[in-house]
Design an enzyme around this catalytic site. Sequence first.
Site, PDB file in Angstrom:
ATOM      1  N   LYS A  32      -2.136 -21.255  -9.331  1.00  9.54           N
ATOM      2  CA  LYS A  32      -3.029 -22.209  -8.670  1.00  9.54           C
ATOM      3  C   LYS A  32      -3.727 -23.077  -9.736  1.00  9.54           C
ATOM      4  O   LYS A  32      -3.704 -22.748 -10.921  1.00  9.54           O
ATOM      5  CB  LYS A  32      -4.039 -21.467  -7.794  1.00  9.54           C
TER       6      LYS A  32
HETATM    7  C1  LIG Z   1      -1.734 -18.910  -2.624  1.00  3.41           C
HETATM    8  C2  LIG Z   1      -2.072 -19.130  -1.198  1.00  3.41           C
HETATM    9  C3  LIG Z   1      -2.747 -18.168  -0.428  1.00  3.41           C
HETATM   10  C4  LIG Z   1      -2.982 -16.758  -0.876  1.00  3.41           C
HETATM   11  O1  LIG Z   1      -3.678 -16.576  -2.014  1.00  3.41           O
HETATM   12  P1  LIG Z   1      -3.534 -15.215  -2.886  1.00  3.41           P
HETATM   13  O2  LIG Z   1      -4.628 -15.369  -3.876  1.00  3.41           O
HETATM   14  O3  LIG Z   1      -2.173 -15.223  -3.475  1.00  3.41           O
HETATM   15  O4  LIG Z   1      -3.761 -14.059  -1.964  1.00  3.41           O
HETATM   16  C5  LIG Z   1      -3.126 -18.502   0.855  1.00  3.41           C
HETATM   17  N1  LIG Z   1      -2.832 -19.689   1.388  1.00  3.41           N
HETATM   18  C6  LIG Z   1      -2.153 -20.629   0.715  1.00  3.41           C
HETATM   19  C7  LIG Z   1      -1.867 -21.937   1.366  1.00  3.41           C
HETATM   20  C8  LIG Z   1      -1.728 -20.381  -0.598  1.00  3.41           C
HETATM   21  O5  LIG Z   1      -1.027 -21.305  -1.260  1.00  3.41           O
END
Ligand SMILES: *Cc1c(COP(=O)(O)O)cnc(C)c1O
Length: 377
Positions: free
Chosen positions: A184
């Site tokens: 991210k």
């Molecule tokens: C990455 C992501 C998540 C989940 O996040 P994690 O930290 O991996 O649990 C939820 N929604 C979207 C749209 C994502 O891209």
Amino acid sequence: MPERIPIYRPDLSGNEKAYVVDCIESSWISSIGPYVDKFERALESFTSIEHAISICNGTTALHLALHCLDIGPGDEVIVPSFTYIASVNMIALTGATPVFADCRARDWQIGPDDIAPLITSRTKAIVPVHLYGAVCDMPAIMEIAGKHGLKVIEDCAECLGASRDNVHPGGFGDIGTFSFFGNKTVTTGEGGAVVTRDPALATRMRKVKGQGQSFVRRYWHEELGFNYRMTNIAAAIGLAQLERLDDILAAKRRIAERYRTLLADAPVTFQRLDEGVVSSEWLVSCLLPRYCDRDRLMVDMAADGIETRPVFYGAHQMPMYAHLAHDHLRTTEDISARGISLPSYPQLGDADLARVVTALTRALDRQSPNLLAHVAG
Ligand SMILES: *Cc1c(COP(=O)(O)O)cnc(C)c1O
């Protein structure tokens, strides 16, 4: 063989290491410690949303948000089918029923016209997901929500740094949720956050994420709760990342701009944003032409040392959701069949980008209908 270009790699070149060492030397490595507070305040200041609460990942952040809006069995929650699976799974975890909405062809986001026909007397909430850096039409979605008395949880996992009419996503609905996974825009290793403008909701989420324990009486649990806390070590990494967020975003925007320029004549289409939207350019993604075999193209690019990813499948295509209505999800099926994500990490240089573009254009040319017609003739 030149070095392989991965799809993502976090940039940890700032104070990340120093802050982690500080955690270890001070022995504050669990979820109590100064970095948790600093990270939350920095996130509030960056987003201009009054309350930010750190969470152990983006998936549990979604669950906490839904739980604290009292969503549960018998409720319906409208969510795009084109999303990362966690947005849908956490609705199911509360006992509520996910109701799949289609998305818009131009920017791949759930839109007001996708939501309106799905509203019933059981609809309790909408979970708009801001995907690949774009931002949903939140003013229109909030208008529908207001008319029907629905709660709104914005999944902001991919849009840190984006804005719509100068408002950071997460600031439109009741709650916004973030993820700080390794790919991210800001990472804490594993991590997440919830944001809200509502002080009462913020207090409830703080309590529930810590086992529902009273803030003043130890081992006295006032309501059902969970352990969804972030560690001081994770927050230390996150704080160092937030210190450089403007630079990270600038680098990612330059990369996205460069891809769009270099691929201007290629038969691919990028997200087209609404006016007033600034993208976070999370993973630069595009749709391949309909004649193209995506798997073959990705294998060809991998042979040139370039990692790519397919975009998400529709959640309605997964076995556990196959029983839910899904005949109306044409745009979702089209985008999920044709989309790929390109390497998008901040340290990519011009030579790397040129390699990606050359590999993509070569792989596209190999499948070009003109070329096939020529060979056949
Ligand atoms: C990455 C992501 C998540 C989940 O996040 P994690 O930290 O991996 O649990 C939820 N929604 C979207 C749209 C994502 O891209």
